[in-house]
Design an enzyme around this catalytic site. Structure first.
Site, PDB file in Angstrom:
ATOM      1  N   LYS A 179       0.869  -1.185   0.000  1.00  0.00           N
ATOM      2  CA  LYS A 179       0.000   0.000   0.000  1.00  0.00           C
ATOM      3  C   LYS A 179       0.902   1.230   0.000  1.00  0.00           C
ATOM      4  O   LYS A 179       1.456   1.623   1.024  1.00  0.00           O
ATOM      5  CB  LYS A 179      -0.870  -0.031   1.262  1.00  0.00           C
ATOM      6  CG  LYS A 179      -2.202   0.697   1.161  1.00  0.00           C
ATOM      7  CD  LYS A 179      -2.125   2.153   0.803  1.00  0.00           C
ATOM      8  CE  LYS A 179      -1.998   3.071   1.992  1.00  0.00           C
ATOM      9  NZ  LYS A 179      -1.824   4.494   1.596  1.00  0.00           N
ATOM     10  N   GLU A 253       8.189   0.557  11.935  1.00  0.00           N
ATOM     11  CA  GLU A 253       9.298   1.522  11.822  1.00  0.00           C
ATOM     12  C   GLU A 253       8.655   2.892  11.899  1.00  0.00           C
ATOM     13  O   GLU A 253       8.024   3.343  10.933  1.00  0.00           O
ATOM     14  CB  GLU A 253      10.006   1.371  10.465  1.00  0.00           C
ATOM     15  CG  GLU A 253      10.700   0.050  10.251  1.00  0.00           C
ATOM     16  CD  GLU A 253      12.060  -0.015  10.914  1.00  0.00           C
ATOM     17  OE1 GLU A 253      12.454   0.962  11.573  1.00  0.00           O
ATOM     18  OE2 GLU A 253      12.713  -1.055  10.796  1.00  0.00           O
ATOM     19  N   CYS A 288      13.060  10.023   8.845  1.00  0.00           N
ATOM     20  CA  CYS A 288      12.744   9.569  10.210  1.00  0.00           C
ATOM     21  C   CYS A 288      13.926   9.765  11.144  1.00  0.00           C
ATOM     22  O   CYS A 288      13.744  10.122  12.298  1.00  0.00           O
ATOM     23  CB  CYS A 288      12.305   8.117  10.186  1.00  0.00           C
ATOM     24  SG  CYS A 288      13.499   7.022   9.395  1.00  0.00           S
ATOM     25  N   GLU A 389       8.068  15.472  17.067  1.00  0.00           N
ATOM     26  CA  GLU A 389       8.799  15.309  15.811  1.00  0.00           C
ATOM     27  C   GLU A 389       8.311  16.376  14.828  1.00  0.00           C
ATOM     28  O   GLU A 389       7.153  16.368  14.425  1.00  0.00           O
ATOM     29  CB  GLU A 389       8.533  13.919  15.216  1.00  0.00           C
ATOM     30  CG  GLU A 389       9.323  13.684  13.955  1.00  0.00           C
ATOM     31  CD  GLU A 389       8.944  12.399  13.217  1.00  0.00           C
ATOM     32  OE1 GLU A 389       7.774  11.980  13.285  1.00  0.00           O
ATOM     33  OE2 GLU A 389       9.826  11.847  12.552  1.00  0.00           O
TER      34      GLU A 389
HETATM   35  P1  NDP Z   1       1.602   8.147   8.063  1.00  0.00           P
HETATM   36  O1  NDP Z   1       1.622   7.355   9.310  1.00  0.00           O
HETATM   37  O2  NDP Z   1       0.645   9.256   7.950  1.00  0.00           O
HETATM   38  O3  NDP Z   1       1.317   7.199   6.794  1.00  0.00           O
HETATM   39  C1  NDP Z   1       2.107   6.070   6.475  1.00  0.00           C
HETATM   40  C2  NDP Z   1       1.296   5.128   5.624  1.00  0.00           C
HETATM   41  O4  NDP Z   1       0.232   4.567   6.413  1.00  0.00           O
HETATM   42  C3  NDP Z   1       0.618   5.794   4.424  1.00  0.00           C
HETATM   43  O5  NDP Z   1       0.640   4.894   3.339  1.00  0.00           O
HETATM   44  C4  NDP Z   1      -0.797   6.014   4.946  1.00  0.00           C
HETATM   45  O6  NDP Z   1      -1.764   6.143   3.927  1.00  0.00           O
HETATM   46  C5  NDP Z   1      -1.006   4.734   5.736  1.00  0.00           C
HETATM   47  N1  NDP Z   1      -2.090   4.775   6.714  1.00  0.00           N
HETATM   48  C6  NDP Z   1      -2.703   5.865   7.265  1.00  0.00           C
HETATM   49  N2  NDP Z   1      -3.681   5.467   8.132  1.00  0.00           N
HETATM   50  C7  NDP Z   1      -3.684   4.118   8.122  1.00  0.00           C
HETATM   51  C8  NDP Z   1      -4.453   3.119   8.803  1.00  0.00           C
HETATM   52  N3  NDP Z   1      -5.408   3.442   9.662  1.00  0.00           N
HETATM   53  N4  NDP Z   1      -4.184   1.823   8.563  1.00  0.00           N
HETATM   54  C9  NDP Z   1      -3.198   1.466   7.707  1.00  0.00           C
HETATM   55  N5  NDP Z   1      -2.449   2.360   7.012  1.00  0.00           N
HETATM   56  C10 NDP Z   1      -2.680   3.672   7.233  1.00  0.00           C
HETATM   57  O7  NDP Z   1       3.103   8.642   7.841  1.00  0.00           O
HETATM   58  P2  NDP Z   1       3.640   9.611   6.704  1.00  0.00           P
HETATM   59  O8  NDP Z   1       3.366   9.010   5.378  1.00  0.00           O
HETATM   60  O9  NDP Z   1       3.128  10.985   7.008  1.00  0.00           O
HETATM   61  O10 NDP Z   1       5.225   9.537   6.966  1.00  0.00           O
HETATM   62  C11 NDP Z   1       5.869  10.334   7.898  1.00  0.00           C
HETATM   63  C12 NDP Z   1       6.123   9.602   9.203  1.00  0.00           C
HETATM   64  O11 NDP Z   1       6.772   8.374   8.962  1.00  0.00           O
HETATM   65  C13 NDP Z   1       7.047  10.369  10.119  1.00  0.00           C
HETATM   66  O12 NDP Z   1       6.586  10.280  11.452  1.00  0.00           O
HETATM   67  C14 NDP Z   1       8.361   9.629   9.992  1.00  0.00           C
HETATM   68  O13 NDP Z   1       9.232   9.797  11.078  1.00  0.00           O
HETATM   69  C15 NDP Z   1       7.896   8.231   9.822  1.00  0.00           C
HETATM   70  N6  NDP Z   1       8.929   7.423   9.178  1.00  0.00           N
HETATM   71  C16 NDP Z   1       9.582   6.441   9.889  1.00  0.00           C
HETATM   72  C17 NDP Z   1      10.640   5.735   9.311  1.00  0.00           C
HETATM   73  C18 NDP Z   1      11.381   4.660  10.060  1.00  0.00           C
HETATM   74  O14 NDP Z   1      12.080   3.869   9.422  1.00  0.00           O
HETATM   75  N7  NDP Z   1      11.303   4.583  11.377  1.00  0.00           N
HETATM   76  C19 NDP Z   1      11.076   6.018   7.957  1.00  0.00           C
HETATM   77  C20 NDP Z   1      10.319   7.045   7.302  1.00  0.00           C
HETATM   78  C21 NDP Z   1       9.277   7.709   7.899  1.00  0.00           C
HETATM   79  P3  NDP Z   1      -2.085   7.582   3.211  1.00  0.00           P
HETATM   80  O15 NDP Z   1      -1.716   7.343   1.800  1.00  0.00           O
HETATM   81  O16 NDP Z   1      -3.548   7.820   3.401  1.00  0.00           O
HETATM   82  O17 NDP Z   1      -1.260   8.620   3.891  1.00  0.00           O
END
Ligand code: NDP
Length: 502
Positions: A179, A253, A288, A389
């Site tokens: 996804k 992650e 991140c 963050e």
């Molecule tokens: P989000 O948590 O908003 O979204 C991540 C993914 O989850 C998207 O594809 C999103 O869909 C999907 N999603 C949203 N709601 C749900 C749900 N209820 N059930 C399942 N999937 C869902 O994160 P961001 O995309 O905004 O990314 C930024 C964040 O990610 C930051 O906090 C960053 O630190 C973290 N991150 C962590 C990393 C790590 O390795 N630890 C690496 C990179 C980022 P949609 O398309 O609707 O947004």
């Protein structure tokens, strides 16, 4: 504002068992130019997700039986083809995600690189280990794939992060349903379509769409056995709750709020300053494990802050496709509003906010989610900008007098992804590093690349569950299995032939 559409149709369709499926779409905008639609992604429904999971489930048995070396051969073939697409897809990624072109090349190039790396680990999955062998029993211990793996991807480094999830999963014999994020689905969609063509039907499936519908349906589907989620801590909590239904194995992650500790034993050199600037503003602060707060020993504070501001002032903000830009826009409206809101509230609370850098094109700056690099000083150590963050190009710099206090402040948030310690005394820095509660600690560096693909990576506390990269990732997407081959059961406890003592 006029809206322009790309003449080449970039589409991210639902992909089930190798077939692209027409589905109602949503536009993907260029964050450097609000009015430009770069392409469209499908909005997968719950029923699309069900079909994708069933296709992956149907493909699982045969894919698992191929064995690691044959799977590695197929993954290497796909990596060769993907390597040839990097330059073109990097431009597409910059147009949908915003990052500058070299950053997009690293991101898209990750697909071939990570597949190739994991293909080289096939030997790790060879056969079983004999735990014990005597005249009565032989005990085999091995690792088995889990089944259908749902991989949910964020927008900041969509290709690289997706492949850190799917490459070990595929090598280990799992099939996948991905996804992508609504905000950066196009380049990843093309990479995944190419990969799917190179592998048996149903091994790779894609369900673009919203997290609320497609993501949630994937997390809850009873045939999905493993969820590999990368994203924010808040969404991670929802994923964990959704996966509880059939007790899926979950790797999370999540977000980070990485501290950098510049100790009294550090020397403030150009290299130190340049590395920290890179660590803060890479991908416009949207990594991140970017540096998100800097603590500097008071004896070094003024010197460091002056030189840091001078270095950040050299950043040129503009469209990522323009080679003169060194920092692109933020990716989307919510992120832009979140970061600018944080800056405004920090200023209103009395902190000193330094706006630095240069606009490449002042006339069109307001047409995108552009933000100059910011530094904040004179702020409360418990300010929102320090404890949350920010995920954007702004960093607080705080002084400390006592190293123990600095370690306490580093550990005082709910995050624990990365951290760095800066010192000329490496043994002392190592001691300090061991006291920091985060999954990775870097000495005298802190930026993308400092955690290589073979180094276990993940978070303490709210930054995640489990570890990715290298062998740790293979362990995270397989179940250990024990096979006990008893030849002589005399002397085993139990009531006799009718039953087991338990
Ligand atoms: P989000 O948590 O908003 O979204 C991540 C993914 O989850 C998207 O594809 C999103 O869909 C999907 N999603 C949203 N709601 C749900 C749900 N209820 N059930 C399942 N999937 C869902 O994160 P961001 O995309 O905004 O990314 C930024 C964040 O990610 C930051 O906090 C960053 O630190 C973290 N991150 C962590 C990393 C790590 O390795 N630890 C690496 C990179 C980022 P949609 O398309 O609707 O947004």
């Amino acid at each position: 504002m006029t809206t322009t559409r790309d003449t080449r149709a970039h589409l991210a369709p639902v992909l089930v068992a190798g077939r692209a499926r027409p589905a109602p779409g949503a536009p993907v905008h260029n964050p450097a130019r609000h009015g430009e639609i770069v392409g469209e992604h499908a909005l997968a429904t719950e029923s699309d997700v069900d079909d994708a999971v069933r296709a992956a489930h149907a493909a699982f048995g045969r894919w698992a039986r191929l064995g690691p070396h044959e799977r590695a051969r197929l993954l290497r073939g796909a990596a060769d083809e993907l390597g040839g697409l990097t330059a073109e897809l990097a431009m597409l990624l910059t147009r949908e995600q915003g990052k500058v072109l070299w950053e997009s090349r690293v991101d898209v190039g990750g697909a071939a690189y990570i597949l190739g790396y994991y293909a080289g680990l096939a030997g790790e999955l060879d056969g079983d280990r004999i735990l014990r062998e005597d005249e009565r029993v032989t005990v085999h211990v091995g690792r088995r794939p889990m089944g259908v793996t749902g991989v949910i991807v964020p927008w900041n480094s969509p290709v690289y992060l997706c492949f850190l999830g799917i490459a070990p999963a595929l090598l280990a014999g799992n099939t996948v349903v991905v996804k992508p994020s609504e905000f950066a689905p196009l380049a990843l969609g093309e990479v995944l379509a190419t990969l799917a063509r190179r592998l048996p039907e149903g091994v790779v499936n894609v369900v673009p769409g919203t997290g609320a519908e497609a993501g949630d349906a994937l997390v809850r589907h009873p045939l999905v056995r493993k969820v590999f989620f990368t994203g924010s801590t808040g969404t991670g909590r929802q994923v964990l709750a959704g996966a509880a239904g059939n007790l899926k194995n979950v790797s999370l992650e999540l977000g980070g709020n990485d501290p950098a500790l510049v100790l009294e034993s550090a020397r403030v050199t150009d290299t130190l300053v340049r590395e920290l600037v890179r660590g803060v503003y890479g991908n416009t602060g949207q990594v991140c494990f970017n540096v998100k707060r800097i603590y500097v020993h008071r004896s070094r504070y003024d010197d460091f802050t002056d030189r840091y501001r001078a270095a950040a002032d050299e950043i040129v903000v503009g469209d990522g496709l323009d080679p003169r830009s060194t920092m692109g826009p933020l990716n989307n409206r919510d992120q832009f509003d979140k970061v600018t809101g944080l800056i405004d509230r920090t200023r209103a609370a009395g902190a000193t906010v330094h706006e630095l850098g240069r606009k490449l094109d002042a006339g069109s700056f307001g047409d995108g989610y552009f933000l100059l690099p910011h530094v904040v000083t004179d702020l409360d150590p418990n300010a929102e900008l320090v404890t949350d963050e920010q995920f954007g190009p702004v960093v607080p710099i705080l002084p400390f007098d006592d190293e123990d206090d600095a370690v306490d402040m580093a550990n005082a948030t709910e995050f624990g992804l990365g951290a760095s310690v800066w010192s000329e005394d490496r043994d002392h820095a190592l001691d300090v590093a061991r006291r920091i509660q985060s999954g990775s600690v870097f000495l005298n560096v802190h930026r993308v690349g400092a955690s290589a693909v073979d180094m276990p990576f993940g978070g303490f506390k709210g930054s995640g569950i489990g570890r990715g990269h290298g062998i740790a990732a293979l362990e995270a997407c397989t179940e250990p299995q024990t096979i006990a081959d008893w030849r002589d059961v005399s002397g085993l406890p139990g009531p006799g032939p009718a039953g087991d003592a338990r």
